[in-house]
Structure formats: C-alpha cells, structure tokens
Design a protein around this motif. Structure first.
Motif, short mmCIF file in Angstrom:
data_model
loop_
_atom_site.label_atom_id
_atom_site.label_comp_id
_atom_site.label_asym_id
_atom_site.label_seq_id
_atom_site.Cartn_x
_atom_site.Cartn_y
_atom_site.Cartn_z
N VAL A 1 41.32 40.47 66.16
CA VAL A 1 40.03 40.10 65.58
C VAL A 1 40.09 38.66 65.09
O VAL A 1 40.80 38.33 64.14
CB VAL A 1 39.66 41.05 64.42
N ARG A 2 39.35 37.81 65.76
CA ARG A 2 39.27 36.39 65.41
C ARG A 2 38.22 36.15 64.34
O ARG A 2 38.33 35.24 63.52
CB ARG A 2 38.95 35.58 66.66
N GLY A 3 37.15 36.94 64.38
CA GLY A 3 36.02 36.71 63.49
C GLY A 3 36.22 37.32 62.12
O GLY A 3 36.98 38.27 61.93
N SER A 4 35.51 36.78 61.15
CA SER A 4 35.54 37.32 59.79
C SER A 4 34.14 37.70 59.31
O SER A 4 33.98 38.19 58.19
CB SER A 4 36.15 36.30 58.82
N ARG A 5 33.13 37.49 60.14
CA ARG A 5 31.75 37.82 59.81
C ARG A 5 31.23 38.86 60.81
O ARG A 5 31.71 38.95 61.93
CB ARG A 5 30.85 36.58 59.87
N PRO A 6 30.21 39.63 60.42
CA PRO A 6 29.58 40.54 61.38
C PRO A 6 29.08 39.78 62.60
O PRO A 6 28.66 38.62 62.50
CB PRO A 6 28.43 41.15 60.58
#
Length: 319
Positions: free
Chosen positions: A133-138
């Motif tokens: 998972v690279r993202g930290s936002r929805p």
C-alpha cells in the motif's frame, strides 16, 4: 485519443498485478479476452517471457506486465517491454521502455513526478487497497487531489476499494478513465492463489495494514490474519521494532538474491520467524506460507464471498 482506445480496451476494467506469481498468464489472458486489461506479475526475465508467450497463445488482446521496482533488474525491463503495457510500482518513476507505461502512485507528489517522467497514465492507489500500500488516503479522495494537481485530461486510473460495478461507476464519475481490481480477481478461478488462501479470503471480514512481511521490502501491506500475525502483532499493527529493523537491513540485497536462495528461505520460514518474506501462497508454492506468509487482501474482501471466472467478473464490474 482516450486512454482506453490507446490501450485497445473495450471496458474500463484493469486487473491489478498481484506479484510473486499470483497473477499469471491464465488470469491476465482471461481478463484481456473479456475486454479489460489483464496483468502478469512474476519475477525474473525468463518467467516474464514465458508468461507473456503463454498469454499470447490464449488471446490477441492487449496484456500488461507489472514490475516491482525494488526487485526489478535490467533484463526484466527488456522482457516486459514486449508487453502491450508496462506497469511500475514502488520507486522513482522513470521511463525505461518506449511503449505504453503506467506508474502506480500513492501521493500527489508521486503522481506529478510520474507525469513529469512521461508516464502515459497514473494509477492512483488508495489506502483501502490490498497487497503493498503506497497510499495513505482513501482512493477517491486521493483521486480528487491528483486530478487538481495534473493537467486537465491527463489519464488517471483508480485502485483501492473496487469489487463491484458501483465502485467502478464512482471511480469513473470522479474522473478516472478506468478502475483496477485486485482482491476481486484474486478470488477468480484463474488466479494462482493457493486454494486454502482463497477459502480464507472468502471467510474474512477484516484486514490488517502491517509491515510484518517485509523481508527485503520494508513497506506497508494489507493482509488478513493468520498464525504469523497472531504471533507478532499487538497494539502496533506495524509489527515489533526489531522485526522491522531486520526488514530494513535486508532490503539492499533483496534485488540480487538468487531465486533458488529465495525459494529456500520461503520454504524455511515459519510463523515465529522474525524475518518473513513478502511472497504470498500460490497453488504451486510452499504451503507453510499460508501461516508464515502474507495473505494479501484489500478492504473489499469483506464484500466478496465467491470464486468466479475472470470473464464473469469483468462483465459484472463493467457499467
């Protein structure tokens, strides 16, 4: 020309590349033949060439190859360049081949860097996604931010939270050209996930974002629980500090570790090992990985309870 037309797709559905051999030619060809874009994700130039040739024997439609930048060597890029599309992930975006290139990103800054590097499109990955998972936002929130930062009309694809037609419709309405689905295709007849892995996915209701299975690749990843997570994870779902330190120390040499040694280490690890490989359990891999390896899954796993042919999944996802 619209992205789907450039890539030769009939439907705005892309099967996410699921590494370590979870998505091979059987799945990629089935998705592509159904009008979407199937993606092969295997390690090594020879394996890429073999899987691409096998996919070409099953479909004449476009097929993608996914490359994980922490592990990819120069000859992997040469082999992948023979695919219709190359997808890269987890590293500095840089064009290495003349054909269609997509880069998966987890932030506005990374998306802008990929655009500046000449990527034909950017995959926007939300924190809901399975695997690494690279993202930290929805996903939809990040998509909105990336759209605002990049030129109008630049193609964006959305990854994370996609397993039903309504999810794809929301992505398209928010400005995406297409949507990626991973966990939904992991639970397809053509995926190479171990049968017990698939059974556990069907029973799962929750996921864990951890760094436990980070030997050679110290990065967050989303999984469902197994014996290893029960052994090591407490209040801090990232994992014990010592385990994470060992993961970081093992990273520099991971790209150059011979495949036979990687296989031996995967066979030898057990739930109590402090160094746990990021290799998931395939139908032809070591069964110890069911409880000593990562059972990758996105948050959508709670909404999936069946295993279906990939072509049916493509049809069900298509608005």
């Amino acid at each position: 020309m619209a992205l789907l037309d450039r890539l030769g797709l009939d439907k705005p559905i892309v099967q996410a590349g699921m590494g370590g051999g979870l998505s091979r030619h059987e799945l990629a060809a089935a998705v592509s033949e159904a009008g979407g874009l199937g993606t092969i994700a295997v390690n090594g130039a020879a394996a890429i060439q073999r899987e691409l040739a096998a996919a070409r024997a099953l479909t004449s439609r476009p097929v993608a190859v996914n490359l994980l930048l922490p592990f990819a060597r120069r000859d992997w890029f040469s082999a992948a360049a023979k695919a219709d599309v190359v997808v890269t992930f987890w590293g500095r975006p840089r064009r290495r081949m003349p054909g269609a290139w997509l880069h998966q990103c987890g932030s506005v800054g990374e998306a802008c860097a990929a655009h500046a590097a000449g990527a034909d499109a950017v995959i926007v990955q939300g924190v809901e996604a399975g695997g690494h998972v690279r993202g930290s936002r929805p996903a939809l929130e990040l998509l909105e931010r990336v759209r605002a930062a990049l030129p109008n009309g630049y193609p964006l694809l959305l990854a994370g939270g996609v397993c039903e037609r309504a999810d794809v419709e929301r992505a398209l309405e928010a400005g995406a050209s297409a949507a990626l689905a991973g966990t939904r295709f992991l639970l397809s007849e053509e995926s190479r996930a171990h049968p017990e892995y698939r059974r556990r996915l069907q029973a799962a209701e929750t996921t864990i974002l951890t760094e436990l299975f980070g030997a050679g690749w110290p990065a967050p990843h989303r999984v469902i629980a197994n014996t290893a997570t029960e052994r090591w994870l407490g209040a801090d779902h990232r994992g014990p500090a010592l385990n994470r330190l060992l993961n970081r120390l093992s990273a520099p040499g991971a790209r150059y570790m011979p495949a036979p040694l990687q296989a031996r280490l995967a066979h030898a690890q057990h739930p109590g090992s402090r160094l746990l490989s990021p290799l998931g359990p395939t139908d032809d891999g070591p069964t110890n990985l069911l409880d000593a390896g990562p059972l990758y899954a996105g948050e959508t796993v709670a909404r999936i309870d069946d295993v279906r042919p990939a072509a049916e999944i493509v049809a069900a996802l298509t608005p």
